[in-house]
Scaffold this active site. Structure first.
Site, short mmCIF file in Angstrom:
data_model
loop_
_atom_site.label_atom_id
_atom_site.label_comp_id
_atom_site.label_asym_id
_atom_site.label_seq_id
_atom_site.Cartn_x
_atom_site.Cartn_y
_atom_site.Cartn_z
N GLU A 53 -5.61 -10.87 -1.60
CA GLU A 53 -6.42 -10.70 -0.37
C GLU A 53 -7.91 -10.69 -0.71
OE1 GLU A 53 -5.10 -7.35 2.01
OE2 GLU A 53 -2.99 -7.77 1.61
N GLU A 60 0.81 -1.22 0.00
CA GLU A 60 0.00 0.00 0.00
C GLU A 60 0.84 1.27 0.00
OE1 GLU A 60 -2.64 -0.76 3.30
OE2 GLU A 60 -3.37 -2.61 2.39
O1 9MR Z 1 -6.96 -8.34 8.25
C1 9MR Z 1 -6.02 -7.56 8.95
C2 9MR Z 1 -6.60 -7.11 10.28
O2 9MR Z 1 -6.79 -8.23 11.12
C3 9MR Z 1 -5.68 -6.12 10.94
O3 9MR Z 1 -6.29 -5.62 12.12
C4 9MR Z 1 -5.38 -4.99 9.98
C5 9MR Z 1 -4.42 -4.03 10.63
O4 9MR Z 1 -4.27 -2.88 9.98
O5 9MR Z 1 -4.82 -5.49 8.78
C6 9MR Z 1 -5.66 -6.36 8.10
O6 9MR Z 1 -5.06 -6.82 6.91
C7 9MR Z 1 -4.80 -5.85 5.91
C8 9MR Z 1 -3.60 -6.32 5.12
O7 9MR Z 1 -2.51 -6.54 5.99
C9 9MR Z 1 -3.22 -5.33 4.05
N1 9MR Z 1 -4.35 -5.05 3.19
C10 9MR Z 1 -5.57 -4.68 3.84
C11 9MR Z 1 -5.95 -5.71 4.90
C12 9MR Z 1 -7.27 -5.35 5.55
O8 9MR Z 1 -7.15 -4.16 6.26
#
Ligand code: 9MR
Length: 351
Positions: free
Chosen positions: A269, A161
Site C-alpha cells: 500500500e 492489521e
Molecule cells: O484507502 C481506504 C479508504 O478509502 C477507506 O475509507 C478506508 C476505510 O477504513 O480504508 C482505506 O484503506 C486502508 C486499507 O484498506 C488498509 N490499510 C490502510 C488503508 C488506509 O486507511
C-alpha cells in the site's frame, strides 16, 4: 489528464506520435520512451500495481491508463465486508466483478483485500457474540468470495492489521468472539476455498526490523508458519511520510528475514504523504522514497511486488485521515505525473 510533468524525458522520435495522439484526442501516459510502463515492469519480472476504486472500472479513460501503467490491481474498498456483503442476505458483487473484468481485459494480476479486519464491517458482523456463529460467518465470507474469483485473483490479504501499535494482538471482534486461533481458522478456510491462491498477512508500521511492531509482526508470521498455518506471504503496507525518509537498511533486513522463513514479501500500500504546503524539496524527498522502494522491490532478494495505494492525489484517503498532510501519490491533483514518475521506468530497466 495524465500527461507527464517532465516533458524533457520524451525522446524526439516519440514527438510525432505524441502530436498525432493529441490530434486524435488520446492522452499517452504511463509510458517512457514509447514503451508502456506495465510492459517494462513485466519485463523486469515485478508486480507494479495500484489500488483501484470501483468507479475506475467504469471510466474508459481511467481503464486505459491503468491498463498501460500497471501489472496488478487491488480493490481499495470494493472487497471489504461492508461493501461486498452489506447485509446478511445481500451480496454486492457488481463492483468487484467490474474490477475483475477490467483486470481480465487488460491482462493484469489481482490481489484481494481483505477478509479479517476491525474496520468496515457491517452491523450484523459487528454484532457477533458467540464463537460458533463468528467462525461460521467468517468461513462463509472467505469461501464465497474465493470460490467466485477462483483462478482470477492470485493472492489475498486474508487478514489485515491484526496487531496493535504496541505489537500486541489487536483487541478486535474476531479476537473477542473466536479467540486467539482466529487466524488459523481464517487461513485454513482460505486455503481450502482456493488452494492455488497465495495467502498474505498484511499490516502497517511493520516495515522495519528493530521496531516494536516490526519485530512483533515478524514473530507472529514465524509462529503461524511454525505451527503449520497456510501463510504464503506478508504485506508491508508502507504508508510513509516524506519528512522521515526511508530506513532502507532496516527495511532490507526485514525483507530478508521473512524470505529466510520461506515467505513472500509484498509492498502492498505504498504512499508517501507530505506535510502541507508542498515544496519542491519535500517533493524531492518524497520521490526518493518512492523510487528507492521500487529499487528495493526489484532486486532479486527484494519484495517483487510494489503496489501503490492509489496513484493520484485527486482520489486520496490521506487528507481525510491526516489533516495537514496530502500530495501522497505519484500523480498530482491536476492529473500530472510528478517529476519522479519518470524514474519508475528507468529503475525498472536497470539491470
Ligand atoms: O484507502 C481506504 C479508504 O478509502 C477507506 O475509507 C478506508 C476505510 O477504513 O480504508 C482505506 O484503506 C486502508 C486499507 O484498506 C488498509 N490499510 C490502510 C488503508 C488506509 O486507511
Amino acid at each position: 489528464m495524465f500527461e507527464k510533468s517532465d516533458e524533457s524525458i520524451i525522446q524526439p522520435a516519440k514527438a510525432a506520435t505524441l502530436i498525432a495522439a493529441a490530434v486524435i484526442g488520446v492522452t499517452l501516459s504511463g509510458c517512457a520512451a514509447g514503451e508502456d510502463l506495465n510492459k517494462i515492469a513485466g519485463k523486469a519480472g515485478i508486480d507494479f500495481g495500484t489500488a483501484v476504486q470501483a468507479g475506475d472500472a467504469y471510466d474508459p479513460k481511467t481503464r486505459d491508463y491503468i491498463g498501460k501503467t500497471f501489472t496488478m490491481l487491488v480493490p481499495e474498498n470494493a472487497m471489504k465486508w461492508e461493501n461486498i456483503h452489506p447485509t446478511k442476505a445481500f451480496w454486492n458483487w457488481s463492483d468487484m466483478d467490474a474490477i475483475v473484468a477490467l483486470a481480465e481485459e487488460k491482462g493484469l494480476d489481482l490481489r484481494g483485500h481483505t477478509f479479517l479486519w476491525h474496520q468496515q464491517n457491517p452491523p450484523y458482523v459487528n454484532a457477533l457474540k458467540g464463537r460458533e456463529e463468528a467462525v461460521e460467518l467468517l468461513t462463509e465470507q472467505i469461501n464465497s468470495v474465493m470460490t467466485r474469483y477462483k483462478g482470477k485473483i492470485r493472492e489475498y490479504d486474508v487478514a489485515n492489521e491484526v496487531l496493535a501499535d504496541n505489537g500486541r494482538m489487536r483487541d478486535t471482534l474476531w479476537l473477542r468472539t473466536i479467540g486467539p486461533d482466529y487466524l488459523d481458522i481464517a487461513f485454513r478456510a482460505a486455503r481450502s476455498a482456493d488452494p492455488d491462491a497465495l495467502l498474505f498477512l498484511n499490516d502497517y508500521s511493520n516495515e522495519y526490523a528493530g521496531t516494536a511492531k516490526g519485530d512483533a509482526f515478524y514473530r507472529l508470521a514465524k509462529e503461524l508458519k511454525e505451527r503449520g498455518v497456510p501463510l504464503d506471504g506478508v504485506g508491508l503496507q508502507l504508508h510513509l511520510m516524506a519528512e522521515y525518509g526511508l530506513n532502507a537498511d532496516a527495511l532490507a533486513r526485514n525483507v530478508a528475514r521473512f524470505r529466510e522463513l520461506g515467505l513472500k514479501v509484498a509492498f502492498t500500500e505504498v504512499d508517501v504523504r507530505i506535510k502541507l504546503p508542498v515544496t519542491p524539496e519535500k517533493e524531492e524527498a518524497q520521490g526518493k522514497i518512492f523510487t528507492e522502494l521500487l529499487r528495493m522491490a526489484k532486486t532479486e532478494s527484494g519484495a517483487g511486488t510494489y503496489m501503490l495505494w492509489g496513484w493520484r492525489d485527486s482520489r486520496s484517503w490521506i487528507p481525510g485521515t491526516f489533516p495537514g498532510y496530502g500530495s501522497a501519490h505519484p500523480v498530482d491533483a491536476k492529473g500530472k505525473e510528478k517529476a519522479f514518475f519518470g524514474e519508475f521506468a528507468k529503475i525498472l530497466k536497470e539491470r
